[in-house]
Design a protein around this motif. Structure first.
Motif, PDB file in Angstrom:
ATOM      1  N   TYR A   3       0.865  -1.183   0.000  1.00 47.94           N
ATOM      2  CA  TYR A   3       0.000   0.000   0.000  1.00 47.94           C
ATOM      3  C   TYR A   3       0.898   1.227   0.000  1.00 47.94           C
ATOM      4  O   TYR A   3       1.653   1.461   0.941  1.00 47.94           O
ATOM      5  CB  TYR A   3      -0.900   0.018   1.234  1.00 47.94           C
ATOM      6  N   SER A   5       0.506   5.212  -0.304  1.00 48.05           N
ATOM      7  CA  SER A   5      -0.480   6.300  -0.306  1.00 48.05           C
ATOM      8  C   SER A   5      -0.273   7.215  -1.502  1.00 48.05           C
ATOM      9  O   SER A   5       0.858   7.566  -1.849  1.00 48.05           O
ATOM     10  CB  SER A   5      -0.358   7.104   0.985  1.00 48.05           C
ATOM     11  N   ASN A   6      -1.369   7.597  -2.126  1.00 47.69           N
ATOM     12  CA  ASN A   6      -1.292   8.514  -3.267  1.00 47.69           C
ATOM     13  C   ASN A   6      -0.790   9.894  -2.844  1.00 47.69           C
ATOM     14  O   ASN A   6      -0.351  10.680  -3.682  1.00 47.69           O
ATOM     15  CB  ASN A   6      -2.638   8.610  -3.970  1.00 47.69           C
ATOM     16  N   ASP A   7      -0.843  10.184  -1.551  1.00 52.53           N
ATOM     17  CA  ASP A   7      -0.311  11.451  -1.044  1.00 52.53           C
ATOM     18  C   ASP A   7       1.199  11.534  -1.261  1.00 52.53           C
ATOM     19  O   ASP A   7       1.769  12.617  -1.260  1.00 52.53           O
ATOM     20  CB  ASP A   7      -0.628  11.620   0.446  1.00 52.53           C
ATOM     21  N   ALA A  97      -3.523   0.892  -2.757  1.00 55.06           N
ATOM     22  CA  ALA A  97      -4.305   2.130  -2.632  1.00 55.06           C
ATOM     23  C   ALA A  97      -5.350   2.238  -3.744  1.00 55.06           C
ATOM     24  O   ALA A  97      -6.336   2.963  -3.612  1.00 55.06           O
ATOM     25  CB  ALA A  97      -3.382   3.345  -2.652  1.00 55.06           C
ATOM     26  N   ASP A 126      -8.954   0.163   3.116  1.00 56.75           N
ATOM     27  CA  ASP A 126      -8.234   1.181   3.876  1.00 56.75           C
ATOM     28  C   ASP A 126      -6.745   0.936   3.688  1.00 56.75           C
ATOM     29  O   ASP A 126      -6.352   0.221   2.770  1.00 56.75           O
ATOM     30  CB  ASP A 126      -8.661   1.171   5.354  1.00 56.75           C
ATOM     31  N   ALA A 127      -5.921   1.482   4.545  1.00 55.27           N
ATOM     32  CA  ALA A 127      -4.469   1.356   4.386  1.00 55.27           C
ATOM     33  C   ALA A 127      -3.952  -0.040   4.729  1.00 55.27           C
ATOM     34  O   ALA A 127      -2.809  -0.358   4.430  1.00 55.27           O
ATOM     35  CB  ALA A 127      -3.764   2.395   5.245  1.00 55.27           C
TER      36      ALA A 127
END
Length: 155
Positions: A3, A5-7, A97, A126-127
C-alpha cells in the motif's frame, strides 16, 4: 501487495481534484521528465463501477488536466506529452491504494493463505486491508500482506 499512499505521489492530489471535478477518479499518475519535454501518464476510472471509460472521457480529462499540470510544473503545454487512458478490462492492481478507486467493482485476488483465487465485489478498503462481498459467503477482509496479485474480473 504493498500500500503506497497517493499522497506520496508528486502532483497526485492536485491532479485528483481536477479529475474529480470532471466526474472521474484518478487511479494512477506518472510524471517523467525527458530530454526536451515531460511525459505525463494518467489512468482514470469512472466513479460509477458499472460505467466504462471511453475515448471522449479520456479527451475531456486531458483537456482539463493539461493546463493544470503545465502550471504545476512551470512548463508550457507544448513541452508536455500526455496520455490519458482507462484502467482497461484486465487491469492488474499494482498498488493496494487503488482498491478505493474501484469500490463496487468485481476483482479476483490471489490470496497466499488460500493458495487460490478469491473473487468478489470490493465493499471497502483502507491502508491495511480490502473487504470483498463474496457471493454465497458474505463479506471477508484480506490484509494486503496476504494478497500476491489482484485483477479485475471482466465479462
Amino acid at each position: 501487495m504493498e500500500y503506497i499512499s497517493n499522497d506520496n505521489v508528486p502532483y497526485f492530489k492536485e491532479c485528483a481534484s481536477v479529475t474529480d471535478g470532471e466526474g472521474f477518479v484518478l487511479v494512477e499518475l506518472h510524471v517523467v521528465p525527458q530530454k526536451n519535454s515531460t511525459k505525463i501518464e494518467v489512468v482514470i476510472a469512472s466513479k460509477d463501477p458499472a460505467r466504462d471509460i471511453g475515448v471522449a472521457d479520456c479527451s475531456k480529462v486531458h483537456r482539463a488536466l493539461r493546463p493544470r499540470i503545465a502550471a504545476l510544473l512551470g512548463k508550457s503545454e507544448d513541452d508536455l506529452y500526455m496520455e490519458v487512458c482507462s484502467p482497461g478490462l484486465e487491469r492488474s492492481i499494482k498498488n493496494a491504494a487503488e482498491f478505493s478507486c474501484f469500490t463496487g467493482r468485481e476483482v479476483r485476488l490471489w490470496v497466499r493463505d488460500v493458495g487460490d483465487w478469491v473473487s468478489g465485489t470490493i465493499l471497502s478498503s483502507d491502508a491495511a486491508q480490502v473487504t470483498l462481498d463474496i457471493k454465497g459467503k458474505g463479506s471477508e477482509s484480506f490484509p494486503y500482506s496476504d494478497i500476491a496479485k489482484a485483477k479485475f474480473i471482466h465479462f
